[in-house]
Motif scaffolding. Sequence first.
Motif, PDB file in Angstrom:
ATOM      1  N   PRO A   1     -20.830   7.921 -13.237  1.00 53.92           N
ATOM      2  CA  PRO A   1     -20.843   7.427 -14.670  1.00 53.92           C
ATOM      3  C   PRO A   1     -19.096   6.342 -13.551  1.00 53.92           C
ATOM      4  CG  PRO A   1     -21.000   9.417 -15.463  1.00 53.92           C
ATOM      5  CD  PRO A   1     -20.676   9.139 -13.927  1.00 53.92           C
ATOM      6  N   ILE A   2     -19.087   5.203 -14.296  1.00 54.74           N
ATOM      7  CA  ILE A   2     -17.747   4.596 -13.558  1.00 54.74           C
ATOM      8  C   ILE A   2     -16.701   4.372 -15.769  1.00 54.74           C
ATOM      9  CG2 ILE A   2     -17.134   2.533 -13.294  1.00 54.74           C
ATOM     10  CD1 ILE A   2     -19.117   1.481 -11.804  1.00 54.74           C
ATOM     11  N   TYR A   3     -17.590   4.333 -16.953  1.00 51.86           N
ATOM     12  CA  TYR A   3     -16.489   4.144 -18.156  1.00 51.86           C
ATOM     13  C   TYR A   3     -17.778   4.921 -18.291  1.00 51.86           C
ATOM     14  CZ  TYR A   3     -13.083   0.123 -16.887  1.00 51.86           C
ATOM     15  OH  TYR A   3     -11.427   0.052 -16.265  1.00 51.86           O
ATOM     16  N   HIS A   4     -17.403   5.755 -19.614  1.00 47.69           N
ATOM     17  CA  HIS A   4     -17.877   6.602 -20.447  1.00 47.69           C
ATOM     18  C   HIS A   4     -17.211   6.422 -21.745  1.00 47.69           C
ATOM     19  CE1 HIS A   4     -17.072   9.879 -16.872  1.00 47.69           C
ATOM     20  NE2 HIS A   4     -18.952  10.006 -17.759  1.00 47.69           N
ATOM     21  N   THR A   5     -19.073   6.045 -22.970  1.00 53.85           N
ATOM     22  CA  THR A   5     -18.449   6.065 -24.346  1.00 53.85           C
ATOM     23  C   THR A   5     -17.725   6.272 -24.850  1.00 53.85           C
ATOM     24  OG1 THR A   5     -21.003   5.679 -24.278  1.00 53.85           O
ATOM     25  CG2 THR A   5     -20.599   5.582 -26.506  1.00 53.85           C
ATOM     26  N   GLY A   6     -16.598   5.766 -25.759  1.00 51.26           N
ATOM     27  CA  GLY A   6     -15.502   5.924 -26.258  1.00 51.26           C
ATOM     28  C   GLY A   6     -14.291   5.773 -25.839  1.00 51.26           C
ATOM     29  N   GLU A   7     -14.121   5.757 -24.431  1.00 47.70           N
ATOM     30  CA  GLU A   7     -12.990   5.229 -23.188  1.00 47.70           C
ATOM     31  C   GLU A   7     -12.275   4.130 -24.145  1.00 47.70           C
ATOM     32  OE1 GLU A   7     -12.801   5.819 -19.229  1.00 47.70           O
ATOM     33  OE2 GLU A   7     -14.941   6.200 -19.087  1.00 47.70           O
ATOM     34  N   ILE A   8     -10.608   4.298 -24.281  1.00 43.45           N
ATOM     35  CA  ILE A   8     -10.411   3.360 -24.480  1.00 43.45           C
ATOM     36  C   ILE A   8      -9.882   2.690 -23.053  1.00 43.45           C
ATOM     37  CG2 ILE A   8      -7.936   2.264 -25.210  1.00 43.45           C
ATOM     38  CD1 ILE A   8      -9.583   3.259 -27.214  1.00 43.45           C
ATOM     39  N   ILE A   9     -10.476   1.246 -22.468  1.00 44.77           N
ATOM     40  CA  ILE A   9      -9.543   0.831 -21.541  1.00 44.77           C
ATOM     41  C   ILE A   9      -8.721  -0.475 -20.839  1.00 44.77           C
ATOM     42  CG2 ILE A   9     -11.890   1.287 -20.282  1.00 44.77           C
ATOM     43  CD1 ILE A   9     -12.803  -0.891 -20.538  1.00 44.77           C
ATOM     44  N   GLU A  10      -8.102  -0.774 -20.311  1.00 46.98           N
ATOM     45  CA  GLU A  10      -6.836  -1.698 -19.758  1.00 46.98           C
ATOM     46  C   GLU A  10      -7.952  -2.816 -18.899  1.00 46.98           C
ATOM     47  OE1 GLU A  10      -3.322  -0.344 -18.587  1.00 46.98           O
ATOM     48  OE2 GLU A  10      -2.822   0.239 -21.827  1.00 46.98           O
ATOM     49  N   CYS A  11      -8.645  -1.994 -18.435  1.00 46.04           N
ATOM     50  CA  CYS A  11      -9.894  -2.593 -16.985  1.00 46.04           C
ATOM     51  C   CYS A  11     -10.779  -3.596 -17.210  1.00 46.04           C
ATOM     52  CB  CYS A  11      -9.310  -2.387 -15.837  1.00 46.04           C
ATOM     53  SG  CYS A  11      -7.401  -1.663 -15.307  1.00 46.04           S
ATOM     54  N   MET A  12     -10.971  -4.523 -16.767  1.00 40.25           N
ATOM     55  CA  MET A  12     -12.528  -5.069 -16.609  1.00 40.25           C
ATOM     56  C   MET A  12     -13.127  -4.728 -15.385  1.00 40.25           C
ATOM     57  SD  MET A  12     -12.708  -9.299 -16.524  1.00 40.25           S
ATOM     58  CE  MET A  12     -10.984 -10.575 -15.286  1.00 40.25           C
ATOM     59  N   GLY A  13     -14.838  -4.607 -15.136  1.00 45.38           N
ATOM     60  CA  GLY A  13     -14.583  -4.258 -13.291  1.00 45.38           C
ATOM     61  C   GLY A  13     -15.505  -5.587 -12.924  1.00 45.38           C
ATOM     62  N   LEU A  14     -15.104  -5.860 -11.622  1.00 44.12           N
ATOM     63  CA  LEU A  14     -15.508  -6.858 -11.029  1.00 44.12           C
ATOM     64  C   LEU A  14     -16.258  -5.903  -9.274  1.00 44.12           C
ATOM     65  CD1 LEU A  14     -16.154  -9.428  -9.893  1.00 44.12           C
ATOM     66  CD2 LEU A  14     -14.397  -9.614  -8.128  1.00 44.12           C
ATOM     67  N   VAL A  15     -18.031  -6.259  -9.371  1.00 44.11           N
ATOM     68  CA  VAL A  15     -18.713  -5.545  -8.624  1.00 44.11           C
ATOM     69  C   VAL A  15     -18.793  -6.093  -7.373  1.00 44.11           C
ATOM     70  CG1 VAL A  15     -21.017  -5.313  -8.144  1.00 44.11           C
ATOM     71  CG2 VAL A  15     -20.424  -4.807 -10.098  1.00 44.11           C
ATOM     72  N   LEU A  16     -17.764  -5.361  -6.068  1.00 45.61           N
ATOM     73  CA  LEU A  16     -17.930  -6.097  -5.209  1.00 45.61           C
ATOM     74  C   LEU A  16     -18.869  -6.035  -4.056  1.00 45.61           C
ATOM     75  CD1 LEU A  16     -14.434  -4.564  -4.377  1.00 45.61           C
ATOM     76  CD2 LEU A  16     -14.990  -7.237  -5.177  1.00 45.61           C
ATOM     77  N   SER A  17     -19.188  -4.594  -4.682  1.00 45.41           N
ATOM     78  CA  SER A  17     -20.987  -4.454  -3.940  1.00 45.41           C
ATOM     79  C   SER A  17     -21.767  -3.265  -4.397  1.00 45.41           C
ATOM     80  CB  SER A  17     -20.776  -3.889  -2.583  1.00 45.41           C
ATOM     81  OG  SER A  17     -20.345  -2.483  -2.257  1.00 45.41           O
TER      82      SER A  17
END
Length: 220
Positions: free
Chosen positions: A39-55
């Motif tokens: 898991p990278i992010y879970h349901t219910g999390e509060i996040i501040e960062c978007m992710g950019l897939v490098l590979s």
Amino acid sequence: MDFLFLTKTFLFRGSTISEIQAILQCLGASIKTFHKGTPIYHTGEIIECMGLVLSGSVNIENNDVWGNKNILSHIDAGQIFAETYACIPGEPLMVNVTAAEKTTVMFLNTARLLQTCPHCCIHHNKLIKNLLQITAQKNLNLSCKILNTSSKTIRGRLLSYFSVQAMQYGSYQFTIPFNRQQLADYLSVDRSALSNELSKMKNEGILTYEKNTFILKQGL
């Protein structure tokens, strides 16, 4: 860091390597690698960062309380995820983000992007414009998923999905990013029933396939 790769992504489209270097520092970029199924992010999390897939790649999934999984989208290298939630302070995630394979992700603080600074405002404006276009495209993709799952039959959903893929590839032959279970999750159907329907369609001459590469018969 492969800055040449970043210049080819939609998020950094139109930016030079020196501009990207400046904006990454401004946005507090960090990089992390995840193994398949992690898991990278879970349901219910509060996040501040978007992710950019490098590979690698990630799946955006919705799991209900009974454990049923529905793949909402598949994010490949060069694409971003979780940008919508990162743009809304305090909004909990309604989805899970999972590595579909060994995946490396760059995390970017979206709040810093939306609050332009005096030193990188030109860079910010480029990224904000690109982010808006990416978000609009994702809205279209979501509309496409709704279309692909509107049929009451498994065959109808498969034909709708394959038709879209053929049009996007510009060919009756195409390769999809899902294995059988992932395709079943994406179309919200049972995997065994989906496999049986694919076999029937193959026997009826509607299509042929080898793993996740399909060829549709013209004129059907």
